[in-house]
Design a protein around this motif. Structure first.
Motif, PDB file in Angstrom:
ATOM      1  N   THR A 606       9.585 105.823  49.116  1.00  0.00           N
ATOM      2  CA  THR A 606       8.969 106.748  48.158  1.00  0.00           C
ATOM      3  C   THR A 606       9.292 106.163  46.781  1.00  0.00           C
ATOM      4  N   ASP A 607       9.893 106.909  45.902  1.00  0.00           N
ATOM      5  CA  ASP A 607      10.472 106.353  44.684  1.00  0.00           C
ATOM      6  C   ASP A 607      11.926 106.037  45.016  1.00  0.00           C
ATOM      7  N   GLY A 608      12.082 104.945  45.743  1.00  0.00           N
ATOM      8  CA  GLY A 608      13.357 104.601  46.339  1.00  0.00           C
ATOM      9  C   GLY A 608      13.158 104.493  47.836  1.00  0.00           C
ATOM     10  N   VAL A 609      14.261 104.466  48.573  1.00  0.00           N
ATOM     11  CA  VAL A 609      14.185 104.337  50.020  1.00  0.00           C
ATOM     12  C   VAL A 609      15.143 105.341  50.655  1.00  0.00           C
ATOM     13  N   GLU A 610      14.646 106.063  51.658  1.00  0.00           N
ATOM     14  CA  GLU A 610      15.535 106.913  52.445  1.00  0.00           C
ATOM     15  C   GLU A 610      15.405 106.521  53.908  1.00  0.00           C
ATOM     16  N   TYR A 611      16.473 106.741  54.655  1.00  0.00           N
ATOM     17  CA  TYR A 611      16.454 106.301  56.055  1.00  0.00           C
ATOM     18  C   TYR A 611      17.247 107.263  56.928  1.00  0.00           C
ATOM     19  N   ASN A 612      16.835 107.285  58.210  1.00  0.00           N
ATOM     20  CA  ASN A 612      17.550 108.034  59.246  1.00  0.00           C
ATOM     21  C   ASN A 612      18.072 107.047  60.276  1.00  0.00           C
ATOM     22  N   LEU A 613      19.257 107.287  60.741  1.00  0.00           N
ATOM     23  CA  LEU A 613      19.853 106.459  61.782  1.00  0.00           C
ATOM     24  C   LEU A 613      20.482 107.398  62.807  1.00  0.00           C
ATOM     25  N   TYR A 614      20.188 107.157  64.084  1.00  0.00           N
ATOM     26  CA  TYR A 614      20.712 108.000  65.155  1.00  0.00           C
ATOM     27  C   TYR A 614      21.393 107.115  66.186  1.00  0.00           C
ATOM     28  N   LEU A 615      22.559 107.542  66.647  1.00  0.00           N
ATOM     29  CA  LEU A 615      23.250 106.802  67.679  1.00  0.00           C
ATOM     30  C   LEU A 615      23.938 107.770  68.641  1.00  0.00           C
ATOM     31  N   GLY A 616      23.998 107.342  69.906  1.00  0.00           N
ATOM     32  CA  GLY A 616      24.595 108.179  70.943  1.00  0.00           C
ATOM     33  C   GLY A 616      24.332 107.590  72.310  1.00  0.00           C
ATOM     34  N   GLN A 617      24.945 108.180  73.336  1.00  0.00           N
ATOM     35  CA  GLN A 617      24.853 107.650  74.700  1.00  0.00           C
ATOM     36  C   GLN A 617      23.415 107.610  75.210  1.00  0.00           C
ATOM     37  N   SER A 618      22.640 108.632  74.903  1.00  0.00           N
ATOM     38  CA  SER A 618      21.274 108.698  75.449  1.00  0.00           C
ATOM     39  C   SER A 618      20.371 107.607  74.906  1.00  0.00           C
TER      40      SER A 618
END
Length: 794
Positions: A606-618
């Protein structure tokens, strides 16, 4: 023996005659070194007395009368020691009227009752036609100077009386005791006619016109020998079926192959199964290929992980890449859930043969029976010739299936992050399998439960304000230049409408001078493009001065937008550079982070960068997840943000419009679920409780510190939003450690955040990034490992 003259379908006169065999005996008995010296003069005397055997035999009772002598005479042809194993019978020439045979032969082809369940595998329409053509070729060789091999292949298929399974025999003919006699001199067909006859080998009526059967008589007897070629024929037939594209995807074809393997092993209770593996995507399946199933996963509709067969006999076959043979599964002492499930299906005897392609196991062929010992180390060798064909068939099917699954996923999901591709492939295989069984279906839901989220944002500070400021400056410059030109035009053309136009330009400038209001930009642009610019264009050629001013004005306008775009272009160019720099930095760091533990990652510009990160056994295909990985990634995120801030600081000299970034982290310690939304082709958090996390993400970047009016996010600083004190304790350790390593500086600030709509009780930590420290090598995890070790000790 039937009357040879009345044998159905035979156009020749055929006569049983043992005189040739008698001559053979006389010649050998009269030789000093004869192999028949054991025979006494009494045998010769018996032969001389049996005058009825020296001429063609018309009456079957003659054979019964001299049965003992005939048995002695036939012993020269039928070895007594092999009478139980050799399948041979003596017949009237080119006729199926038999008079002497081994027990095994008459058990298969009894003389007294012709079998009606014979299947013919030869080119002829029936066995009688084949023997008739052999008789014609016999005549051709003797009377017309040809040298043709008249032993036409006759392959018979007959159900075995014990097993009911088909056995295949090659019927061989021995004609050494046959002679043909022409009753009148035959007419000689020319070579062209002979060639024509040979081209129409089984056209009996055509042959009859050129070689008349009534002019010939066959005397003597023929030997018919049955040679069991079941193994060769079944192997050949299995290979033929496996070459079909739908060999293992069509239930009918697969059952046909199963029947042939039953015949190959002579086991009517034998059943066949196939399971395929996709080790790269951790998938075991048999659904989606056909309506048959694997015995290993017979009660599972969904695809399974390759770990499902761990420590089982399938695992042994997979690891050793050679067949595993269990003669009695009930006595197998290392039973896993797999072996127990097999026993529940009444499977006591099993061969598991791995199917390979380029050294990689791609599937397993299963042969099972309920009877211990049916399949063993001796008869298992019969599989060696067909396993490569099964491997080729499965390779072909997997290739087609893989392409179909990928096409289906591409249609449903577009681009997929590599870390979760395996899950989509599993769902794709399931969808394709359901399509084949039930018709068109949709992609099953893709959900990852109990995953830990990490959210980060590198936001360009005051981007909206800076963009509006750049737009305002461009519009003011545009209006000012237009006003100057119209004022000069007024000096040459005194027109009230031009005065009115200058008035409106002044009005627009005064309205946007303090700042742009909602709708101001579009209103000014419309005014310039629809009224001001056309008026200037009208007087463009009034004189040289006006023309130069006008040309310079239009040269300053953006060719696409039709207005001045200087400051805005500088801002957008700088914004793009900053975004690309942040995005590239995060992508490179994230690729290296995937090597630590696979995880799902997505970012948005967007005006910058945003991110999602997910981690887990599944999210893991293989391996075990531990919360140590979560702590590792939290520290990795902090270090990455420090490096991003320094990289943007170093970029400032290249920017035509200076920009600053403020960085934000949202901590959420409770695991949640993410679900793929097919309508938006992306993952969203799942469940009403977890929606609060999404709400907070969308609002915290504009949050203020409680009771201060100060914006939480500030340039050159990292803000960490949390709701639990345990999170603050954990992050304070990270911050102190990174201060000691030179990543951060100054004191850690702690705040309570003003109440947000839908989110209460949020707190934040904030600290300054040390811009003087050199950017770290993101591939070096020694700093992270060091801190994690300290945390573990604590």
């Amino acid at each position: 023996m039937k009357n040879a003259k009345n044998y159905p379908g035979c156009p020749f006169r055929t006569e049983l005659d043992l005189s040739g065999l008698i001559r053979y005996w006389k010649q050998n008995l009269n030789q000093k070194e004869s192999t028949l010296q054991y025979a006494s003069k009494e045998i010769l005397q018996q032969i001389e007395k049996a005058v009825e055997l020296h001429k063609p035999i018309q009456d079957p009772s003659v054979l019964e009368k001299h049965s003992d002598l005939i048995r002695i005479l036939m012993s020269a042809i039928f070895p007594t020691a092999l009478s139980d194993s050799v399948l041979m019978g003596a017949h009237v020439p080119f006729n199926f009227s038999g008079f002497y045979a081994t027990p095994g032969y008459t058990e298969i082809l009894p003389f007294d009752k012709p079998r009606e369940d014979i299947r013919l595998y030869s080119d002829t329409a029936d066995t009688s036609k084949g023997t008739i053509m052999m008789a014609y070729l016999f005549i051709l060789n003797k009377y017309f100077g040809t040298n043709i091999d008249y032993q036409l292949p006759i392959i018979l298929g007959l159900p075995d009386k014990k097993t009911g399974l088909e056995r295949i025999y090659n019927l061989e003919f021995d004609t050494r005791f046959i002679e043909v006699i022409a009753l009148e001199k035959p007419e000689m067909p020319d070579s062209k006619t002979i060639a024509m006859l040979l081209e129409n080998l089984y056209d009996v009526e055509l042959w009859r016109r050129y070689i008349r059967p009534e002019n010939f008589v066959f005397r003597g007897f023929a030997l018919h020998k049955l040679v069991d070629v079941t193994d060769q024929e079944m192997l050949s037939s299995i290979k033929y079926y496996l070459l079909k594209r739908d060999a293992v995807t069509c239930g009918v074809n697969f059952l046909t192959i199963q029947e042939k393997i039953q015949a190959l092993f002579a086991l009517p209770d034998l059943k066949l199964g196939i399971v395929f593996f996709d080790p790269n995507n951790n998938i075991i399946s048999s659904g989606g290929i056909s309506d048959w199933n694997s015995f290993m996963i017979h009660d599972h509709q969904e695809n399974l992980s390759c770990s499902y067969f761990s420590n089982s006999i399938y695992d042994k076959a997979f690891t050793e890449k050679k067949p595993v043979i269990i003669e009695n599964l009930a006595k197998y002492d290392r039973k896993t859930k797999i072996e127990k499930a097999l026993l529940e299906q009444d499977i006591k005897n099993i061969i598991i043969a791995p199917l390979t392609n380029n050294g990689e196991v791609i599937g397993m062929l299963e042969l099972v029976t309920p009877n211990p010992g049916d399949l063993n180390f001796i008869n298992a060798g019969k599989l060696s010739n067909v396993l490569p064909m099964f491997s080729a068939a499965i390779t072909r099917v997997l290739g087609d299936l893989h392409n179909e699954v990928r096409a289906a996923i591409q249609k449903e999901c577009t681009a997929i992050h590599p870390s979760v591709e395996w899950k989509f492939l599993q769902a794709g295989y399931e969808m394709v399998g359901q399509n084949q069984k039930e018709g068109k279906t949709t992609l099953p839901e893709i959900v990852f439960d109990n995953v830990y989220p990490l959210f980060g944002m590198s936001d360009i500070r005051n981007s909206s304000v800076l963009r509006n400021q750049a737009i305002r400056e461009d519009l003011l410059e545009n209006l000012s230049m237009a006003k100057h030109i119209i004022e000069r035009i007024l000096e040459y053309r005194n027109m009230p409408i031009l005065d009115e136009l200058i008035f409106r330009i002044n009005t627009e400038m005064s309205q946007i001078e303090p700042g742009l209001a909602s709708g101001s930009e579009s209103g000014v642009i419309s005014f310039l493009k629809e009224e001001v610019n056309p008026a200037i264009q009208l007087f463009r050629n009034h004189n040289e001065e006006i023309k130069n001013l006008t040309d310079n004005y239009f040269n300053e306008l953006d060719p696409d937008l039709g207005v001045i775009y200087h400051k805005r272009r500088d801002f957008e160019t700088s914004l793009t550079k900053v975004n690309e720099n942040i995005s590239k930095f995060i992508e490179n760091a994230e690729v290296q982070a995937q090597e630590i533990v696979p995880h799902y990652f997505e970012k948005y510009k967007t005006d910058g960068v945003e991110y999602n990160l997910y981690l887990g056994q599944s999210l893991l295909q293989n391996g075990t997840f531990d919360t140590l990985y979560l702590r590792n990634f939290r520290l990795w995120q902090l270090i990455t943000m420090c490096d991003i801030a320094r990289s943007i600081d170093e970029l400032q000299s290249e920017l035509s419009h200076p920009l600053e970034i403020a960085q934000l982290i949202l901590v959420h310690s409770e695991p949640l679920a993410i679900r793929f939304r097919q309508d938006e082709k992306r993952f969203d958090v799942d469940g009403a409780y977890n929606i609060r996390y999404e709400i907070i993400k969308k609002r915290i970047d504009k949050a203020h510190i409680k009771d201060s009016g100060e914006r939480l996010t500030q340039p050159g600083k990292i803000s960490i939003v949390y709701s639990r004190e345990s999170d603050a304790t954990e992050y304070l350790r990270y911050l102190e450690y990174l201060k000691a390593q030179g990543f951060l500086c100054g004191e850690v600030e702690q705040f309570e955040i003003e109440e947000l709509q839908g989110a209460k009780g949020l707190h934040a930590l904030r600290i300054t990034i040390n811009q003087d420290r050199k950017t770290s090598d993101s591939s070096d995890n020694s700093l992270i490992d060091d801190l994690i070790s300290q945390l573990e000790e604590a």
